[in-house]
Every structure is written in structure tokens, then in C-alpha cells.
Design a protein around this motif. Structure first.
Motif, short mmCIF file in Angstrom:
data_model
loop_
_atom_site.label_atom_id
_atom_site.label_comp_id
_atom_site.label_asym_id
_atom_site.label_seq_id
_atom_site.Cartn_x
_atom_site.Cartn_y
_atom_site.Cartn_z
N ASP A 1 4.25 14.80 5.11
CA ASP A 1 4.60 13.72 6.05
C ASP A 1 3.62 12.56 5.91
O ASP A 1 2.72 12.38 6.73
CB ASP A 1 4.62 14.26 7.49
N VAL A 2 3.79 11.81 4.84
CA VAL A 2 2.95 10.62 4.59
C VAL A 2 3.88 9.47 4.22
O VAL A 2 5.06 9.68 3.94
CB VAL A 2 1.94 10.87 3.44
N ASN A 3 3.34 8.27 4.24
CA ASN A 3 4.14 7.08 3.93
C ASN A 3 3.60 6.40 2.68
O ASN A 3 2.40 6.17 2.58
CB ASN A 3 4.08 6.10 5.10
N VAL A 4 4.50 6.13 1.74
CA VAL A 4 4.08 5.47 0.51
C VAL A 4 4.57 4.03 0.51
O VAL A 4 5.78 3.79 0.64
CB VAL A 4 4.67 6.18 -0.73
N LEU A 5 3.64 3.08 0.41
CA LEU A 5 4.02 1.68 0.23
C LEU A 5 3.80 1.36 -1.23
O LEU A 5 2.67 1.28 -1.71
CB LEU A 5 3.14 0.77 1.11
N LEU A 6 4.91 1.26 -1.97
CA LEU A 6 4.82 1.03 -3.41
C LEU A 6 5.02 -0.46 -3.68
O LEU A 6 6.15 -0.96 -3.62
CB LEU A 6 5.88 1.87 -4.13
N PHE A 7 3.93 -1.15 -3.95
CA PHE A 7 4.00 -2.59 -4.22
C PHE A 7 4.44 -2.75 -5.67
O PHE A 7 3.69 -2.42 -6.59
CB PHE A 7 2.63 -3.26 -4.08
N ASN A 8 5.64 -3.27 -5.86
CA ASN A 8 6.16 -3.40 -7.23
C ASN A 8 6.19 -4.88 -7.63
O ASN A 8 7.00 -5.64 -7.12
CB ASN A 8 7.56 -2.78 -7.29
N ASN A 9 5.28 -5.25 -8.53
CA ASN A 9 5.30 -6.65 -9.02
C ASN A 9 5.66 -6.71 -10.51
O ASN A 9 5.53 -7.74 -11.14
CB ASN A 9 3.97 -7.37 -8.73
N GLU A 10 6.04 -5.56 -11.04
CA GLU A 10 6.52 -5.47 -12.43
C GLU A 10 5.49 -5.98 -13.46
O GLU A 10 5.85 -6.46 -14.52
CB GLU A 10 7.87 -6.20 -12.58
N ILE A 11 4.21 -5.79 -13.13
CA ILE A 11 3.17 -6.24 -14.06
C ILE A 11 1.84 -5.56 -13.70
O ILE A 11 1.68 -5.08 -12.58
CB ILE A 11 3.00 -7.80 -13.98
N TYR A 12 0.92 -5.48 -14.68
CA TYR A 12 -0.44 -5.07 -14.36
C TYR A 12 -1.23 -6.33 -14.04
O TYR A 12 -1.45 -7.15 -14.92
CB TYR A 12 -1.09 -4.36 -15.55
N LEU B 1 -4.42 -6.46 -12.08
CA LEU B 1 -5.88 -6.35 -12.07
C LEU B 1 -6.47 -6.34 -13.49
O LEU B 1 -7.59 -6.75 -13.71
CB LEU B 1 -6.28 -5.08 -11.32
N THR B 2 -5.68 -5.86 -14.46
CA THR B 2 -6.17 -5.86 -15.83
C THR B 2 -5.66 -7.10 -16.59
O THR B 2 -5.75 -7.17 -17.81
CB THR B 2 -5.73 -4.59 -16.58
N LYS B 3 -5.06 -8.00 -15.82
CA LYS B 3 -4.72 -9.34 -16.30
C LYS B 3 -3.50 -9.43 -17.21
O LYS B 3 -3.57 -9.99 -18.30
CB LYS B 3 -5.92 -10.03 -16.95
N GLY B 4 -2.42 -8.84 -16.76
CA GLY B 4 -1.15 -9.24 -17.31
C GLY B 4 -0.49 -8.39 -18.40
O GLY B 4 0.27 -8.91 -19.20
N GLN B 5 -0.74 -7.11 -18.42
CA GLN B 5 0.02 -6.26 -19.36
C GLN B 5 1.32 -5.79 -18.69
O GLN B 5 1.41 -5.76 -17.46
CB GLN B 5 -0.80 -5.03 -19.79
N TYR B 6 2.30 -5.38 -19.48
CA TYR B 6 3.56 -4.93 -18.88
C TYR B 6 3.37 -3.58 -18.20
O TYR B 6 2.53 -2.78 -18.58
CB TYR B 6 4.69 -4.89 -19.90
N SER B 7 4.19 -3.35 -17.18
CA SER B 7 4.10 -2.11 -16.41
C SER B 7 5.37 -1.30 -16.64
O SER B 7 6.29 -1.76 -17.31
CB SER B 7 3.95 -2.43 -14.92
N PRO B 8 5.45 -0.10 -16.08
CA PRO B 8 6.67 0.71 -16.28
C PRO B 8 7.90 0.15 -15.56
O PRO B 8 8.98 0.71 -15.70
CB PRO B 8 6.29 2.08 -15.74
N THR B 9 7.73 -0.95 -14.80
CA THR B 9 8.93 -1.55 -14.20
C THR B 9 9.23 -2.93 -14.79
O THR B 9 10.19 -3.57 -14.38
CB THR B 9 8.78 -1.67 -12.67
N THR B 10 8.43 -3.37 -15.76
CA THR B 10 8.71 -4.66 -16.40
C THR B 10 10.01 -4.56 -17.21
O THR B 10 10.19 -3.61 -17.98
CB THR B 10 7.57 -5.03 -17.36
N PRO B 11 10.91 -5.52 -17.03
CA PRO B 11 12.19 -5.45 -17.79
C PRO B 11 11.95 -5.52 -19.31
O PRO B 11 11.00 -6.14 -19.77
CB PRO B 11 12.95 -6.68 -17.31
N GLU B 12 12.85 -4.89 -20.04
CA GLU B 12 12.78 -4.92 -21.51
C GLU B 12 12.80 -6.35 -22.01
O GLU B 12 13.49 -7.20 -21.44
CB GLU B 12 13.99 -4.18 -22.10
#
Lengths: 613, 339
Positions: free
Chosen positions: B116-127, B129-140
Motif C-alpha cells: 500500500d504505497v503510492n508511486v508518482l512516476l514523472f515521465n519526461n521521456e528523457i534522461y 540529470l545526466t544531460k539528455g540521453q534517451y530513456s525507455p519512454t523516448t519515442p523511436e
């Protein structure tokens, strides 16, 4: 015919067969019966990594060595007096471990053409004279078992599975042992299958009577009770002792235990044992991976419980980053490493001491943690309690080192009473800051220990994390001088634990002199036997043994300086020697063995004599 | 503090908030603080656990208990905390890299266990903090610092993944719609079990405009679908478009052209099969023929939480065997005495 009974001081038996032959059970039963009788006992199970390696092959051989005596025994023996082999592969794998002139009891059904071929014997070793140096007894254990159960109505498979009971019964006869405790064991184990109680008991007794009636065996042996220190005893294995130690320490600290773990050989038995004892307030959690296991334990410690996680080398490697987090958080956390042969997957079922460097240094950044090692199976109990005491009282993650040899080995244990166990003081916050004053989560006492503020406590809200902390406030800080200060504070906190642990002591031999054998962990028993023998032969040799590997006891350098030579035997490639040399600028002579096996006493005696000369 | 009503401001800490100007995280922080004030949350009984990434700085800005842990592990740490402290209100703050890449394993196991916990998943489709690499939600095909020729990886569909992992509360919000976000934060808090709230969050520095089609005045009405339980799926300017189910196939229809509200798919947040279909509304809604992107509560289902089951099992052990006797444990079944 009345058979002669010879008295022996100590006997080493090695049971060997296919992994499915029940040799571990046979060995454990013999151990337990001998311990109950009052012998001192030490055991060494040695099994393949595969659950059921191909039957009849050398790779599939499972062994169980035990030594029992009317004198104190500290190791499971070097070479065995009796070798029981259920098939040809078991003979091939173990004949080199039998003393010249020793007894071989061979199950002849296990030496048919198929078995000989699988174990790569061209000629039957029972017939070619190659065993002439030994006392060979051929017994058709398989057929005798089948005959005994001819009317049982059991399937052939079930009948054959009880042949280990024949072996056990026969050896009970040979060593004049009582069947009672094994009978009780069988009745409990098969409580839900009465037909198997009947069949196993029948085969056990058949084996026993076979000794009496068979013409081939003229001699029985007797090993009298050992003169052990007074007390109440039980038989205990290392992982079991570790599990009880966790429960006992949590109780002494008044904490609930949370045990996060991922299955791995040879640590899983601690999870199995703890999961049975939920009515001690123990929560066990089989996590999705090693990282989750330690992280969940950290979360539990943050919540005010005693977080514990366990693994073996490969799993500890995965836990490294989280362990560093625990160093920053300065929360109690016990990490258990039941070491096995490495690197990588290495030798999962074999013992090794090769994770000492990993325990001391295996994290990024400057991340010192206390390291404590157990020396015998029963010592896992008090050593793990001590590891937990340090972890809680000094608010630090602690690494507890055991290994496969201790984990699965058994010995009699003069167990303590709960009322005599040490108390553990928990540094929980006792009062909140005065009105208008901020709470300082990283304020330290004279031991440099911070207090434990637990969610739910009013007025003490604070944020922890893996980023460098500002001294006292615990806020994020990138200040260069603060970083150096915090690195040194965390290191000094661990160093000061040396003020709260006992001195290193000389276990046997003179306080100063020619040779000191200095060990740590599971080599204790072999060193004990070897030094004892050297002393009896008139050599000036002493033994000391580390429980605390970080920080070291304060008198370590002084003890080492009292001897001309210091030998450090280790089941690794000189890891402690490196540490000692760098820490104390003192030389020590390494003696390494890296075969997945413990030292034999004779190997150690030879090394001591070589240095002594 | 207990008992006295707190304001949103009371949840702020003395630390300066250090996200980039214009970052969507500010809006989310504000809505969490506002929702917590409305909910009458007690600071000392609330814990925020985060991993690593821009969003994971969140705990430093909430005057509750908190832990800014290591990359990907917030879910695992929160699981252990909740296992021993059922009484605490535990929130996980994580990003798309933190929880779907390095911490993917922990996320799916958290969801199936249903702490019983709450997850706030901030999805910005990019990394970020490490300055701009693609993430697992970045579109092809997206060009990023680590994909100068375009991303090859097919992206995760986080909510479909969550349902696949047996999640009991699955919702989506948008940093640009604070009121809707706040309502979902409140719903997530009410849910007994793991609540997964994905929040589309704009990164103005490394992935600016990733969600423009969903937020821009001109395009949002046709590209977004706002789910309301018990109400038909309508969208578009003046809600003149609707979605109906043609067999198993969702179809966009015009309400001005022969179809009425009665023909439409009515949202039922307790229907797992339809929730799966809604998560598959995942194509680029700016392209012709694609379904709009849904927001709101897709699915909610009550299932016993892990910590409740765990506590019950422990209680059962106490009931059956009583409080453990340490002496009995240590001595075991068979002992002998040497005098």
C-alpha cells in the motif's frame, strides 16, 4: 558368535554415493546419534553443485565426512578410517581420502558393468587387487535391502531409496550405537506415510543385524563419551546458528527483524530457518533480486526494525552500491556473506575465504564497515549477535562472514541460556529538539554515533540520502572541506569500535615465542588441531584467531610482535596477509589453499614445521 | 502537529528547490503539497522515498520523513519500509529512467505484491540529470545526445506494463493540468494497494515540447481523452467526438453524424479488460486515425496488500504457537548434558 569390541579414541567416516543415495541424511543421522551419545563431532558435507547430476558418474558423487571422538575434535578429519561407497564412482572420487589400511565398505550392486563404465573403470576395482592395501568388505546392499522389503508392496524405486538406512544400521552396529534417535527421526519424517516408516525401520534394523550375523565382520568398535566442558549440549549447523543468533540479538535489542534475501547457495538455509520463526517477530522477505533484498532491509532499518540481508559472494557484489548507501545513511544493517568458491559463479557448493577484500573494500568511495567472521558452526551464533550489537550500537552496516564449510558443518554446542545473553542498547532518539530549534540528524555522540530517528516520531522529520551530507544537519553538501570531514568522521566512527571489542588472545601455546599461527574464520578448527599437535611434539607454537577483521583488536600489532614468525593460513590467495602488511607494516608468512576445501591439519603441521626449522 | 490543520506551505522545507526554471516538477510539487494539506496529512507519518534523477530530489522539498536513495531502488526500499511499518503513508517519487530502466525489476514486483504505497512516476521521456540521453519512454527515432541518428529502442508503454504486472491502481496525469493531477493524487492516496500515477512532465531543457500535442490549445482537444467513471468516452471540441467499441475494436465516431452518447463506450474503472485496451491508446495522437491519449484513472481494483498479508501470517504464527520462547528455540528438540 560373540564379536570382539575394540576401543577407539576417534574415528573418521566418509559416506559417499550418488546425490540421490541419501548420503547427507545418513551422515547427519550418524552425527546426531554420536553427539547425543556424548562424542565430540565435526562434519563436512561435500556435495555437487547439480541437484541430480547423472547417476553413476563421478560428477554426481555426494559425500559426507564426519569425525567423532572420545577426545575433543575440531575438524572433520583429514583422511578417513572408513569409506562407505554406494557405487564405483563414489570409490573413484574418494579412495584417495582413505587412510592406508582403512576400511572400505562397498555396495557390490553399484559395481556392475554400467556403473564401472560410467565411472571409467576398465576393470572392477573390487576384483583387480587395487584395494589390497585396504580392508575391503563387499556387501550387496541393494539386494539385501530388496530382500528385506520383498513383502512390503512398495515400488522398486521406494525400496531402493531406503538402502541408505541399511548403511546407517550397519554402521550403528559397527560402532555400537543406539538406534533410538534415528527411529524417532524416521517416525517424525514419515508421519504422513506410515508404510515408509515401517520399511525404513525394517531396513535400518536389517543393516544392524547384518553386522551381527554376517561372518565377514569380526570386530566392532567403541568410541567412548568425550570429556567436553560441562554443560547442556545440542548439535548445531552454522546456518542454523546464524539464524538463531539473529533472532536472539533482535530480542536482546528489543527490535523486530526484517530479513530480505534472494535464494543463493550456501546462504539460503538461513532464510529457510528464519521463515519458520515468525512468532519471534521475524519477517522474512524473498525479494526479486539481491539488490532488492538489501534495499528492502535498508528500508526496514529506516523504519526502525533490524534490517538483515544475506547472500554469498556473487550476491554481495550486487549489493555493493546499496551497502554504500547504508554507510551514508548510518543506519543499522547486517549483511551476511556465506562465502563460496569464486570468482563469478565459481564453486557454489564449495568453501572459500576469498571475499575478505570484498567485505573490507568492495564498495565505491571511502566506505569502511566493520567486518566480523565466525570460526566454527556454533560460533556463528555468538559472532552474529556480536555483529548485530556493533551494527545497532554504532549505527553502521556490518558484514558478517561465514562460509560453506561452517554453514553446512555440524558440531555439538554447549548452548547458552537466554538470560545470559548480552544486552544490546538501541540509540533511538530520546527527546525532540527544543521549540524553534531544528533537528540535527547527524549530530554525534562521543563514539561518533548519530541517533536513530524513526518515521512516526513527531518533530524529527528529516531527509536521508546517498548524496554527501553536511555535518550535523545532514543536508546535501558539495563543500570540499565538508566532504573530507565527513569521510574522516565515518572512518573514525568505525575505528572507534576498537574501544568496544575484546583484545586478540592467544588460544593455545606461549604468549610469546617462535611461531604464531594467526587465522580468521573457518580455519580455526584445522589450526587448533595442528598447533595442538605441534605443541605435543614439543614445538614452541601458538595460535591466535581473529573474530574482528575491521577494526582489528587494539593489541594486534603487539601480539604479532611477540613472535619470531607469524604464519597466516587462509583459504584464499593471501588476502589477510595483504591487509596485515599494509595496516601494520609487519610481515606475515602466507599459507594459501584454494581448492574449495578446508585445510587438513597435516598440511598445516607440515607448514609450521617448515617455518620452525 | 497532529490535529492542527496544515497548509500547503507547511510541507515546504528550508531547502532551496533546485530544478531548472520552467521544469514541470514544480507544478507536481505544488499539487502534492496542496493535496496533502487538503487531506490533512501528518508530516511525521509520511515518508517520501526516491531513487536518482531530477524528480528524485523531491523528498528534500517535502517536510516529512524522506530518503533520496540510489538509482532505481526506491520501490525496493519502500517495500521493506512498508513491510515493517504498515502505519506509515509511503510515497515513491521516480522518473522514467529510474523506474522503467535501471529499476524496472523492482517496479513490476512492487506492483504485483501490491504494497500500500503510492508511486508518482514523472515521465519526461528523457534522461535530464545526466544531460539528455534517451530513456525507455523516448519515442523511436528521436535524436538525443546518445542517439544522434535516432533512437532504435522501441519505447515502453508504462501503463500497459503496469497492468501486465498486475497493478491495482493505474492512472495518468499531466503537469500542465494541476487540478486534475491533484484529484488523482487524492485518489491514489485513498487506494489501499500500490497506486501507479504516471505524470507526463515537460523537461524544458532536454526534451522541451515532448507533450505539446497534448497540451497545446490548438491540438489538445483532439488528442486527449479525459476518463470519467461511468461516463461515455467523448473528446474533441465541445465533446463532439466519441469512441465506441466495434466488437473488440475501438472506433472514433462523430456525435454530429448519426451517433449518440448511448452508442459510446462507457468508462468503467473496475473493468480490467477495457483498462488494457485504454492503455493501448498509445499511438501519436497528432497522426491521422490515431486514438486520443487517455488521462485519468484507467483501472482500480482492491486486492489485499502485501503488508496486510504479511502481518496476518505473523499474527497467525503467534496465535498458533504463542510468543516465541528463545530458550526453547536455542535448545531445540534433542539435548544432552555433560557433568
Amino acid at each position: 558368535m560373540e564379536k570382539e569390541i575394540l576401543e577407539k579414541k576417534d574415528v573418521t567416516i566418509l559416506f559417499a554415493g550418488d546425490s540421490g543415495d541419501g548420503m547427507q541424511l545418513t551422515g547427519n543421522q550418524f552425527t546426531f546419534t554420536s553427539a547425543l551419545f556424548g562424542n565430540d563431532v565435526s562434519t563436512f558435507p561435500n556435495f555437487p553443485a547439480e541437484i541430480r547430476a547423472p547417476q553413476g558418474t563421478v560428477a554426481g558423487v555426494s559425500g559426507f565426512q564426519l569425525r567423532f571422538g572420545s577426545v575433543e575434535v575440531f575438524t572433520p578429519g583429514d583422511d578417513s578410517d572408513v569409506l562407505v561407497v554406494m557405487n564405483a564412482a563414489a570409490l573413484k572420487a574418494n579412495i584417495s581420502k582413505l587412510k592406508r589400511g582403512g576400511v572400505v565398505i562397498a555396495n557390490t550392486s553399484g559395481f556392475d558393468n554400467k556403473n564401472l563404465k560410467l565411472s571409467h573403470y576398465e576393470v572392477n576395482p573390487l576384483e583387480d587387487g587395487s584395494l589390497d592395501d585396504y580392508e575391503l568388505h563387499e556387501v550387496d546392499i541393494t539386494s539385501l535391502t530388496r530382500e528385506a522389503l520383498v513383502d512390503s508392496g512398495l515400488a522398486r524405486k521406494d525400496v531402493d531409496r531406503s538402502k541408505n538406512m541399511f548403511v546407517l544400521g550397519f554402521l550403528y552396529w559397527m560402532y555400537s550405537r543406539d538406534l533410538a534417535s534415528t527411529i524417532q527421526f524416521i517416525e517424525e519424517k514419515f508421519a504422513k506415510k506410515p508404510e515408509l516408516i515401517e520399511s525404513n525401520l525394517k531396513v535400518l534394523k536389517t543393516g544392524y543385524h547384518y553386522g551381527d550375523t554376517s561372518e565377514t565382520f569380526g570386530t566392532r568398535y567403541q568410541v567412548k563419551k568425550a570429556k567436553l566442558p560441562k554443560g547442556k549440549y545440542r548439535s548445531i549447523m552454522g546456518n542454523q546458528a546464524a539464524a538463531y543468533g539473529i533472532i536472539a540479538a533482535a530480542k536482546q535489542a528489543g527490535l523486530k527483524t526484517f530479513y530480505g534475501s534472494y535464494p543463493i547457495t550456501p546462504a539460503s538455509d538461513i532464510l529457510h530457518e528464519l521463515s519458520k520463526h515468525k512468532n519471534f517477530g521475524v519477517k522474512t522477505y524473498q525479494a526479486e533480486d539481491e539488490i532488492a533484498a538489501i534495499c528492502a532491509a535498508i528500508g526496514a532499518s529506516f523504519g526502525g526494525a533490524l534490517g538483515v540481508t544475506a547472500s554469498s559472494g556473487p550476491g554481495i557484489a550486487l549489493k555493493g552500491e546499496a551497502l554504500g548507501l547504508a554507510v551514508m545513511l548510518e543506519l543499522p544493517l547486517l549483511v551476511i556473506n556465506v562465502q563460496r568458491g569464486g570468482p563469478s559463479t565459481g564453486l557454489p557448493t564449495k568453501t572459500e575465504q576469498s571475499d575478505l577484500m570484498q567485505a573490507l573494500y568492495g564498495r565505491n568511495g571511502e566506505a569502511p564497515i566493520p567486518v566480523i567472521a565466525a570460526r566454527t558452526p556454533s560460533d556463528c551464533f555468538s559472532s552474529i549477535m556480536e555483529a548485530i550489537r556493533i551494527s545497532v550500537e554504532h549505527m553502521t552496516p556490518v558484514m558478517f562472514l561465514s562460509d560453506g564449510y561452517l554453514a553446512n558443518g555440524a558440531e555439538p554446542w554447549a548452548y547458552p541460556e537466554a538470560k545470559d545473553l548480552p544486552k544490546i542498547t538501541v540509540p533511538k532518539v530520546t527527546q525532540k529538539p527544543a521549540e524553534g530549534e531544528a533537528y540535527l540528524p547527524y549530530l554525534r555522540d562521543e563514539k561518533l554515533v548519530r541517533e536513530w530517528a524513526i518515521p512516526g516520531m513527531e518533530g524529527l522529520m528529516h531527509r536521508l540520502g546517498g548524496l554527501e551530507k553536511e555535518d550535523r544537519t545532514g543536508n546535501i553538501s558539495y563543500d570540499p572541506e565538508n566532504h573530507e570531514k565527513m569521510v574522516r568522521l565515518r572512518a573514525e566512527k568505525v575505528e572507534r569500535i576498537a574501544d568496544f571489542i575484546p583484545d586478540l588472545k592467544i588460544e593455545q601455546g606461549p604468549e610469546k615465542g617462535k611461531v604464531l599461527v594467526l587465522g580468521w574464520g573457518s580455519t580455526y578448527g584445522s589450526i587448533r588441531m595442528a598447533v595442538d599437535q605441534c605443541i605435543k611434539e614439543g614445538l614452541e607454537v601458538s595460535q591466535a584467531h581473529f573474530r574482528y577483521l575491521n577494526p582489528f583488536p587494539k593489541n594486534t600489532a603487539e601480539i604479532m610482535a611477540s613472535f619470531d614468525h607469524v604464519i597466516i593460513p587462509e583459504i584464499n590467495d593471501k588476502q589477510l596477509v595483504h591487509v596485515i602488511r599494509s595496516k601494520f607494516l609487519m610481515d606475515a608468512i602466507p599459507f594459501s589453499k584454494i581448492q574449495g576445501l578446508p585445510f587438513t591439519s597435516s598440511e598445516l603441521v607440515a607448514k609450521i614445521k617448515e617455518i620452525y626449522a | 502537529m497532529t490535529g492542527s490543520k496544515l497548509r500547503a506551505k507547511d510541507f515546504e522545507t528550508d531547502q532551496d528547490v533546485r530544478w531548472c526554471p520552467g521544469c514541470g516538477d514544480y507544478a507536481i510539487l505544488k499539487q502534492v503539497q496542496t493535496a496533502f494539506a487538503e487531506l490533512g496529512m501528518e508530516k511525521e507519518n509520511t515518508v517520501f522515498i526516491s531513487g536518482i534523477g531530477c524528480s528524485s530530489r523531491f523528498p528534500y522539498y517535502m517536510d516529512t520523513y524522506g530518503m533520496h536513495s540510489i538509482h532505481g531502488r526506491a520501490a525496493a526500499i519502500a517495500s521493506g519500509l512498508k513491510a515493517v511499518r504498515k502505519d506509515l503513508n509511503v510515497w515513491i517519487v521516480t522518473g522514467d529512467g529510474d523506474s522503467l530502466s535501471i529499476g524496472g525489476n523492482h517496479l513490476i514486483h512492487l506492483l504485483r505484491r501490491n504494497f500500500d504505497v503510492n508511486v508518482l512516476l514523472f515521465n519526461n521521456e528523457i534522461y535530464g540529470l545526466t544531460k539528455g540521453q534517451y530513456s525507455p519512454t523516448t519515442p523511436e527515432g528521436t535524436v538525443t545526445k546518445s542517439s544522434p541518428y535516432g533512437v532504435l529502442d522501441h519505447p515502453f508503454n508504462p501503463l500497459a506494463l503496469a497492468l501486465g504486472a498486475e497493478a491495482t491502481f493505474v492512472a495518468r496525469a499531466l503537469d500542465r493540468d494541476p487540478r486534475h493531477l491533484k484529484d488523482l493524487i487524492i485518489r491514489a492516496n485513498e487506494h489501499k494497494g500500490t497506486s501507479l500515477l504516471e505524470i507526463y512532465q515537460n523537461c524544458p531543457v532536454f526534451n522541451d515540447g515532448a507533450f505539446t500535442v497534448l497540451t497545446d490549445k490548438d491540438s489538445k482537444q483532439d488528442s486527449t481523452l479525459w476518463l470519467k467513471n461511468g461516463e461515455p468516452l467523448v473528446f474533441g471540441e465541445n465533446n463532439t467526438k466519441g469512441i465506441l467499441l466495434d466488437g473488440f475494436k475501438p472506433k472514433i465516431v462523430s456525435l454530429e453524424d448519426g451517433y449518440s452518447m448511448d452508442d459510446l463506450w462507457v468508462h468503467d474503472e473496475s473493468d480490467p479488460l477495457k483498462a488494457h485496451m485504454l492503455t493501448r491508446f498509445f499511438g501519436d495522437p497528432s497522426l491521422e486515425g490515431n486514438l486520443p491519449r487517455p488521462f485519468g484513472l484507467f483501472y482500480v481494483n482492491e486486492r489485499e496488500s502485501y503488508e496486510t498479508a504479511m502481518d496476518n501470517q505473523v499474527q497467525e504464527a503467534y496465535n498458533q504457537r504463542g510468543e516465541g520462547d528463545l530458550d526453547a528455540l536455542i535448545q531445540g528438540k534433542s539435548t544432552w548434558e555433560i557433568n
